[in-house]
Scaffold this motif. Structure first.
Motif, PDB file in Angstrom:
ATOM      1  N   ILE A 262       0.835  -1.202   0.000  1.00  0.00           N
ATOM      2  CA  ILE A 262       0.000   0.000   0.000  1.00  0.00           C
ATOM      3  C   ILE A 262       0.868   1.250   0.000  1.00  0.00           C
ATOM      4  O   ILE A 262       0.609   2.204  -0.731  1.00  0.00           O
TER       5      ILE A 262
ATOM      6  N   ALA B 199       1.013   4.149  -2.858  1.00  0.00           N
ATOM      7  CA  ALA B 199       0.805   5.564  -2.533  1.00  0.00           C
ATOM      8  C   ALA B 199       2.001   6.404  -2.976  1.00  0.00           C
ATOM      9  O   ALA B 199       1.836   7.492  -3.540  1.00  0.00           O
TER      10      ALA B 199
ATOM     11  N   ALA C 253      -3.924   8.614  -5.268  1.00  0.00           N
ATOM     12  CA  ALA C 253      -3.966   7.178  -4.986  1.00  0.00           C
ATOM     13  C   ALA C 253      -5.382   6.704  -4.681  1.00  0.00           C
ATOM     14  O   ALA C 253      -5.786   5.616  -5.111  1.00  0.00           O
TER      15      ALA C 253
ATOM     16  N   TYR D  95      -7.426   3.909  -6.847  1.00  0.00           N
ATOM     17  CA  TYR D  95      -7.922   2.718  -6.159  1.00  0.00           C
ATOM     18  C   TYR D  95      -9.419   2.551  -6.410  1.00  0.00           C
ATOM     19  O   TYR D  95      -9.898   1.452  -6.684  1.00  0.00           O
TER      20      TYR D  95
ATOM     21  N   ASN E  96     -10.517   2.382   1.354  1.00  0.00           N
ATOM     22  CA  ASN E  96      -9.423   1.602   1.904  1.00  0.00           C
ATOM     23  C   ASN E  96      -8.757   2.454   2.984  1.00  0.00           C
ATOM     24  O   ASN E  96      -8.014   3.386   2.687  1.00  0.00           O
TER      25      ASN E  96
ATOM     26  N   LEU F 242      -4.964   2.645   2.929  1.00  0.00           N
ATOM     27  CA  LEU F 242      -4.459   3.529   1.880  1.00  0.00           C
ATOM     28  C   LEU F 242      -4.634   4.987   2.286  1.00  0.00           C
ATOM     29  O   LEU F 242      -3.727   5.798   2.097  1.00  0.00           O
TER      30      LEU F 242
END
Length: 99
Positions: free
Chosen positions: A23, A27, A37, A41, A51, A54
């Motif tokens: 992750i 990022a 990001a 995603y 998330n 994230l």
């Protein structure tokens, strides 16, 4: 000899730590390419909820000069079964290369 549950706990913990690294790499790659990001995603997984890991990685990202190679990121994403996200990353990488 360790009990089966202790071994399983260690395996799960190691997977979670490795997933966190994945992750963070994603990022950082997005930051390297001035991409959001969270948006990428969401493009890859539109049915999933946010998330949180994230979001945390994006919030806590420092001004590191680490550059993540696209091929490395794609390999890591695929290793964790994130083929949809790897596809979105490859599309964005192609766009970036054409600029």
């Amino acid at each position: 000899m360790e009990s089966r549950s202790r071994i399983m706990d260690k395996v799960i913990l190691q997977y979670q730590e490795d997933e966190n690294v994945m992750i963070q790499l994603f990022a950082r790659w997005c930051a390297n390419h001035q991409l959001d990001a969270l948006t990428l995603y969401a493009q890859a997984y539109p049915q999933q909820e946010k998330n949180l890991l994230l979001e945390k990685a994006v919030e806590e990202m420092d001004e590191d000069t680490l550059t993540i190679d696209t091929e490395t990121l794609l390999n890591v994403l695929q290793l964790f079964g994130n083929e949809d996200l790897a596809f979105v990353v490859s599309v964005e990488a192609d766009k970036h290369e054409k600029c």
